[in-house]
Design a protein around this motif. Structure first.
Motif, PDB file in Angstrom:
ATOM      1  N   THR A 217       0.836  -1.203   0.000  1.00  0.00           N
ATOM      2  CA  THR A 217       0.000   0.000   0.000  1.00  0.00           C
ATOM      3  C   THR A 217       0.867   1.247   0.000  1.00  0.00           C
ATOM      4  OG1 THR A 217      -1.358  -1.240   1.598  1.00  0.00           O
ATOM      5  CG2 THR A 217      -2.011   1.034   1.111  1.00  0.00           C
ATOM      6  N   VAL A 218       1.860   1.254   0.872  1.00  0.00           N
ATOM      7  CA  VAL A 218       2.727   2.431   0.983  1.00  0.00           C
ATOM      8  C   VAL A 218       3.425   2.687  -0.345  1.00  0.00           C
ATOM      9  CG1 VAL A 218       4.656   3.473   2.236  1.00  0.00           C
ATOM     10  CG2 VAL A 218       3.080   1.941   3.432  1.00  0.00           C
ATOM     11  N   ALA A 219       3.909   1.592  -0.951  1.00  0.00           N
ATOM     12  CA  ALA A 219       4.585   1.731  -2.237  1.00  0.00           C
ATOM     13  C   ALA A 219       3.630   2.299  -3.279  1.00  0.00           C
ATOM     14  CB  ALA A 219       5.132   0.377  -2.686  1.00  0.00           C
ATOM     15  N   ALA A 220       2.403   1.787  -3.302  1.00  0.00           N
ATOM     16  CA  ALA A 220       1.425   2.282  -4.276  1.00  0.00           C
ATOM     17  C   ALA A 220       1.094   3.744  -4.017  1.00  0.00           C
ATOM     18  CB  ALA A 220       0.153   1.422  -4.215  1.00  0.00           C
ATOM     19  N   GLN A 221       0.913   4.111  -2.749  1.00  0.00           N
ATOM     20  CA  GLN A 221       0.615   5.508  -2.410  1.00  0.00           C
ATOM     21  C   GLN A 221       1.766   6.424  -2.832  1.00  0.00           C
ATOM     22  OE1 GLN A 221      -2.910   5.206  -1.690  1.00  0.00           O
ATOM     23  NE2 GLN A 221      -2.290   6.992  -0.489  1.00  0.00           N
ATOM     24  N   ALA A 222       2.996   5.943  -2.633  1.00  0.00           N
ATOM     25  CA  ALA A 222       4.159   6.760  -3.000  1.00  0.00           C
ATOM     26  C   ALA A 222       4.193   6.967  -4.513  1.00  0.00           C
ATOM     27  CB  ALA A 222       5.441   6.099  -2.514  1.00  0.00           C
TER      28      ALA A 222
END
Lengths: 319, 319
Positions: A217-222
């Motif tokens: 999720t964090v990677a996608a948000q970034a």
């Protein structure tokens, strides 16, 4: 070699198979759920069915000559035993022998990160190199070291356990009981934790996501431009760079290939890593270091297993 | 092998020679000043005189069959060249060829820390081991890695540069420009600096010493029971333990042999190091780690050079 082989990546949730032609290309793929609760006998049977199916794609009456399979560690490659991977729940399973008996061809068994490293070394980002480190970032962080063309295992087959080297003695308390381990910056669960905490600190609400926040999720948000997620990835990249610098000083190896899903962040992660390297080693060492993304992605373990399968044809493992 | 060989440790201030019998014992020693300002030709001549002298101690008409020599780095062992060791002031000297031409026997040239590691591995604390790391603590801190019975050099022959891996990103500013390097805790100059600063902080006068305080002074004071010096050595030991833990995680090697004068502090340094290891790695890795003192002391480089000399008889280096 002229042989057709199959590479298999047996994970906690899925089994991926790749049919590999004599030119080392994955020419057909299969993917089935793992169903670990059915046990290893069932897995052997279901894999055998997939291989029968792949056999039908081999032209000119050739036969699949050998199989390589990789699983989460710990694995005893010498005896072909899956020892006790926490995500599979199997203990001391002589999987190589079981699969070889069922298929009637030689089988190689290896740890998944090491297999992926071999794939990347022979067919991907490591082609033509003498040495390389493959770093896997996921729930944990580990590395496989290829030195002077060969997998470097160390005395206990545990070389490259970089997830728990200390980056900051005053850092966060890790699940291992120590502080400031590499994983507290860059593993999936810690990416998620740092992201949520930074949102709270800034008084921002969590983004409206259906599922619990994970490293992906964090990677996608970034990648979508979320500045908080980008900040978390920058710090993760800096930690990755520090770990690479330490490895470069100890190993005198230049190429570091980052595998697994977090690598999809590309330069959001890798640029901070590259910038951090000179802050943690000699400038002369830093000038040699290259940090790059996997070229083969999910095919790295399949092709690595294919390479191992070919090795069994050159020198079959002892029974 | 039945051969007599000579091992030579060429340092910045002295040249030590050891005559080694066929049973790998140093049976006679010579020691002369280096006189680096006289240049390499003079050094070759003075070494040749000492070897003539040692030849007279060889019984039964045997001849000294080969010579091994080690010098401060950087050294190109493959071409037998002393590159540019700062303490000698020589640049790109083909010393192996010069010495071999003068003596008429094969000569091996190696970096001093690597030679000492080979000595310790074959004849000292590493006897019977498969792998070992030899750590030299002096003006700098370096390590030589022996993996699976062979010197591991890395791509740039610089593996084991542990002096400048980061232990604490908020630590002291090192001469290399980074912060919290291993050397800022444990090298001779930093031991002295930390000792003097800690005395000042405690409002204690420096002990009445004739010479400027060095790392050896601190070690001597600690052995004499000075609590401030003991505290400095404890912190140095903890840093050493952290560095060892990081190496153990990356290399999967168990045995760490500490060489050079600071090792004379023995358990004042090594006990804090041993206690620190589990705080910086997996407990399963820590349980394997052994940190021990050199067994051979100043004979380690001589015996390592002797071992290298014997290798030249098995396979002479290319001209």
């Amino acid at each position: 070699m002229g042989n057709w082989v199959v590479g298999i990546d047996l994970g906690a949730t899925k089994i991926a198979l790749g049919l590999i032609d004599p030119a080392d290309r994955v020419v057909a793929r299969r993917r089935i759920p793992t169903l670990a609760e059915d046990g290893p006998e069932s897995a052997v049977e279901r894999i055998a069915q997939q291989i029968s199916d792949l056999q039908r794609e081999v032209p000119d009456g050739s036969r699949i000559a050998a199989v390589g399979i990789c699983t989460p560690g710990p694995v005893d490659h010498a005896t072909g035993t899956i020892v006790d991977p926490p995500n599979l729940g199997w203990r001391n399973v002589p999987f190589r022998g079981m699969l070889s008996d069922r298929l009637g061809v030689p089988v190689a068994l290896e740890h998944d990160a090491k297999a992926a490293a071999l794939g990347e070394f022979h067919y991907g980002a490591g082609r033509g190199e003498r040495s390389m480190v493959f770093i896997v970032v996921g729930t944990g962080v580990g590395a496989a070291i290829i030195a002077d063309g060969r997998l470097y295992r160390g005395l206990h087959n545990s070389a490259g356990e970089v997830g728990h080297i200390t980056l900051d003695p005053d850092g966060e308390l890790c699940t291992c009981g120590n502080r400031g381990c590499v994983e507290t910056y860059i593993s999936g669960p810690w990416l998620a934790r740092r992201y949520q905490r930074m949102l709270q600190r800034k008084g921002k609400p969590s983004p409206s996501l259906e599922e619990p926040i994970t490293g992906e999720t964090v990677a996608a948000q970034a990648r979508a431009g979320d500045p908080v997620a980008m900040q978390v990835l920058t710090e993760a990249g800096e930690a990755l760079g520090a770990a690479v610098a330490t490895m470069a000083m100890i190993l005198s190896i230049d190429l570091y290939v980052i595998g697994s899903s977090v690598a999809r962040c590309g330069d959001l992660l890798l640029e901070p890593a590259r910038r951090a390297v000179p802050r943690h080693c000699y400038q002369s060492v830093a000038s040699h270091v290259r940090i790059v993304c996997t070229e083969l992605w999910d095919d790295a373990p399949l092709l690595g297993c294919g390479w191992l399968a070919r090795q069994t044809l050159a020198a079959p493992p002892a029974p």
